[in-house]
Scaffold this active site. Structure first.
Site, PDB file in Angstrom:
ATOM      1  N   LYS A  21       0.837  -1.211   0.000  1.00  0.00           N
ATOM      2  CA  LYS A  21       0.000   0.000   0.000  1.00  0.00           C
ATOM      3  C   LYS A  21       0.864   1.250   0.000  1.00  0.00           C
ATOM      4  CE  LYS A  21      -1.937   1.581   4.064  1.00  0.00           C
ATOM      5  NZ  LYS A  21      -1.589   2.992   4.328  1.00  0.00           N
ATOM      6  N   ASN A  22       1.830   1.276   0.916  1.00  0.00           N
ATOM      7  CA  ASN A  22       2.578   2.527   1.101  1.00  0.00           C
ATOM      8  C   ASN A  22       3.643   2.757   0.031  1.00  0.00           C
ATOM      9  OD1 ASN A  22       0.937   3.072   3.206  1.00  0.00           O
ATOM     10  ND2 ASN A  22       2.397   2.496   4.809  1.00  0.00           N
ATOM     11  N   ARG A  92      -5.045  10.284   4.139  1.00  0.00           N
ATOM     12  CA  ARG A  92      -3.892  11.148   4.409  1.00  0.00           C
ATOM     13  C   ARG A  92      -2.914  11.132   3.233  1.00  0.00           C
ATOM     14  NH1 ARG A  92      -0.775  13.807   8.229  1.00  0.00           N
ATOM     15  NH2 ARG A  92       1.449  13.377   7.996  1.00  0.00           N
ATOM     16  N   CYS A 116      -6.401   8.005   9.050  1.00  0.00           N
ATOM     17  CA  CYS A 116      -6.601   7.261  10.303  1.00  0.00           C
ATOM     18  C   CYS A 116      -6.561   8.175  11.526  1.00  0.00           C
ATOM     19  CB  CYS A 116      -5.452   6.275  10.504  1.00  0.00           C
ATOM     20  SG  CYS A 116      -5.672   4.689   9.749  1.00  0.00           S
ATOM     21  N   ARG A 121      -1.122  14.178  13.353  1.00  0.00           N
ATOM     22  CA  ARG A 121      -0.215  14.006  12.216  1.00  0.00           C
ATOM     23  C   ARG A 121      -0.307  15.223  11.328  1.00  0.00           C
ATOM     24  NH1 ARG A 121      -1.999   8.670   9.491  1.00  0.00           N
ATOM     25  NH2 ARG A 121       0.065   8.371   8.618  1.00  0.00           N
ATOM     26  N   PRO A 122       0.235  16.318  11.798  1.00  0.00           N
ATOM     27  CA  PRO A 122       0.136  17.531  11.003  1.00  0.00           C
ATOM     28  C   PRO A 122       0.916  17.381   9.704  1.00  0.00           C
ATOM     29  CG  PRO A 122       1.598  17.863  12.874  1.00  0.00           C
ATOM     30  CD  PRO A 122       1.056  16.480  12.991  1.00  0.00           C
ATOM     31  N   VAL A 123       0.617  18.259   8.750  1.00  0.00           N
ATOM     32  CA  VAL A 123       1.356  18.187   7.491  1.00  0.00           C
ATOM     33  C   VAL A 123       2.495  19.211   7.487  1.00  0.00           C
ATOM     34  CG1 VAL A 123      -0.470  17.172   6.077  1.00  0.00           C
ATOM     35  CG2 VAL A 123      -0.393  19.652   6.395  1.00  0.00           C
ATOM     36  N   ASP A 124       2.871  19.737   8.682  1.00  0.00           N
ATOM     37  CA  ASP A 124       3.904  20.786   8.632  1.00  0.00           C
ATOM     38  C   ASP A 124       5.296  20.300   8.261  1.00  0.00           C
ATOM     39  OD1 ASP A 124       2.431  20.563  11.137  1.00  0.00           O
ATOM     40  OD2 ASP A 124       4.346  21.106  12.068  1.00  0.00           O
ATOM     41  N   ASP A 310       3.701   0.365  12.141  1.00  0.00           N
ATOM     42  CA  ASP A 310       2.538  -0.304  11.544  1.00  0.00           C
ATOM     43  C   ASP A 310       2.434  -1.774  11.967  1.00  0.00           C
ATOM     44  OD1 ASP A 310       2.013   2.078  10.315  1.00  0.00           O
ATOM     45  OD2 ASP A 310       2.873   1.520   8.390  1.00  0.00           O
ATOM     46  N   ARG A 403      -9.160  -0.769   3.754  1.00  0.00           N
ATOM     47  CA  ARG A 403      -8.299   0.312   3.269  1.00  0.00           C
ATOM     48  C   ARG A 403      -6.912  -0.204   2.907  1.00  0.00           C
ATOM     49  NH1 ARG A 403      -7.019   4.135   7.380  1.00  0.00           N
ATOM     50  NH2 ARG A 403      -5.586   4.629   5.714  1.00  0.00           N
TER      51      ARG A 403
END
Ligand code: EPU
Length: 423
Positions: A21-22, A92, A116, A121-124, A310, A403
């Site tokens: 998946k990733n 995400r 999830c 889990r910011p996107v900064d 994970d 998912r």
């Protein structure tokens, strides 16, 4: 949707590991970098992939399935303004279109990616790195929309340091870097799926050194070729690791075919420490049902090559069957231990120490109960727990499992599992 599982049966047989998946998600996004047709093989048929394909379609991608897990994508007519934000908000990984869209079209306007509920889990890490390279990033809080533009006169920087070893952050910078003259990414994530994206970018003609390390050097595309690019996605280490935990916790004989073992060194070490007997035959991992007691270990997640976050939840089920105490320490996420409450309903003995750490005490027999899949990996974890528990379990919220794991129940049935999907 739910699974009804009748547990307590010993499993036996073979299970094939499918595409990662990733790795698939960033490589699908990376097709946006080129007008060349891309044929991607070994695509896992999971909901996150379908959502990513819908996002690509909304942008104008022509998508054709050639075989069951092989897709052809042509991105010759893309309009970044057409992005479907309702799909962006679902996963995400939609953040992964930022790098290629910014590089090729110089325009990104999209909602905050969803995903999830496993912690903050910011996107900064992404946005700060883009700003450091000179990009103009603005965020409209009311509308929840990011707008990202290239630096004035396209004066991109050529060196950037991530603020943490972010996987998708690294991938975004690599995809942007594929269209810049040169870039050095410092504190890059070293995960195997980052390398898989790198291999795909190399086929496009990008020069890359340093994959699987913390410093990646790239020289971007000078001329775009015209030939079709064909790439096969790597097999999924996390899926293989989930099956490892299943075989070990159920004390079954399980042949896990096509396991990318070089990406699973620490999970294999942990199996050894638990006392799980296994052998490796080429690309297959054979777990043998343990006849003696397993013993508790310490599992601390870390960025690659550390123990993958994970896999901490699936290995916690194994810990319920091991004698003594296992410490689970998820250093990355603060919301990823909630599944332990569900395991406790099934009879597991545990103590939550704080938002990152818990102790599991074993061995404890598990009992079938009604439980809830809180996120993707927690869902797979409860499937393992239900399969080893005595009696019937009802597992709600299995949309989470779909998912990331392709038709899990259909692949477990030939092993002797009694598991039924109810719509
Ligand atoms: N973090 C740290 N320290 C670090 C690196 C990360 O605390 O050195 C924290 C971050 O602050 C964040 C979390 O760890 O809260 C995840 O970080 P990252 O940005 O690397 O996550 P991601 O890129 O959003 C990818 C995977 C996740 C996987 C993480 C960590 C994809 C599409 N997603 O997410 O996969 O958990 O890396 O390995 O590649 C999953 O498949 O179930 C999943 C959630």
């Amino acid at each position: 949707m739910k699974f009804v599982v009748n547990g307590g049966r010993r499993l036996d047989g073979e299970i094939q590991v499918l595409g990662s998946k990733n790795a698939a998600l960033p490589i699908l996004a990376a097709t946006l970098l080129t007008k060349r047709p891309c044929i991607l093989k070994n695509i896992p048929l999971i909901d996150d992939v379908f959502t990513m394909l819908e996002i690509l379609k909304s942008l104008g991608s022509e998508i054709t399935w050639l075989e069951e897990r092989t897709v052809r994508i042509v991105n010759s007519d893309i309009d970044p303004k057409k992005i479907d934000n309702s799909k962006v908000e679902k996963i995400r990984a939609s953040i992964l279109v930022v790098g290629p869209l910014l590089g090729r079209f110089g325009y990104v306007r999209m909602a905050t990616p969803g995903g999830c509920l496993i912690g903050v889990r910011p996107v900064d890490a992404h946005m700060d790195a883009l700003r450091d390279l000179g990009a103009l990033v603005s965020y409209d809080e009311k509308a929840d929309i990011y707008e990202i533009k290239p630096p004035l006169k396209h004066k991109w920087g050529s060196r950037v340091t991530l603020k943490e070893l972010s996987v998708t952050g690294t991938e975004n910078l690599m995809m942007l870097g594929a269209l810049l003259p040169s870039i050095t990414i410092e504190l890059a994530a070293a995960e195997p799926h980052v390398e898989d994206l790198g291999k795909f970018l190399k086929l496009l003609g990008v020069k890359i050194a340093g994959l699987r390390g913390y410093e990646i050097f790239m020289k971007g595309l000078k001329h775009e070729g015209r030939k079709t690019i064909t790439y096969s996605i790597m097999n999924d280490p996390i899926e293989a690791g989930t099956f490892m935990a299943l075989g070990a916790a159920s004390k079954s004989r399980l042949k896990i075919k096509g396991a990318p073992l070089s990406s699973l060194l620490l999970p294999l070490q942990k199996l050894k420490e638990f006392g799980v007997p296994f052998e490796i035959v080429k690309d297959d991992l054979i777990i043998h049902g343990s006849k003696s007691d397993l013993k508790g270990v310490r599992i601390q997640t870390q960025p690659y090559p550390g123990f993958p976050t994970d896999l901490q939840a699936p290995f916690a089920v194994l810990a319920t069957q091991a004698k003594g105490e296992t410490l689970i320490f998820d250093t990355l996420y603060e919301g990823r231990l909630k599944y332990i409450g569900e395991l406790e309903k099934m009879g597991a003995k545990a103590k939550i120490l704080d938002t990152h750490q818990a102790l599991i005490f074993g061995p404890t027999p598990l009992k079938g109960k009604e439980v809830q899949s809180l996120d993707l990996r927690a869902g797979a974890t409860l499937v393992i727990a239900a399969l080893i528990a005595e009696g019937q379990s009802v597992l709600n919220g299995i949309e989470q499992i779909d998912r990331g794991y392709e038709k899990l129940e259909e692949r477990l049935k030939p092993l002797g599992a009694s598991i039924k999907r109810i719509d």
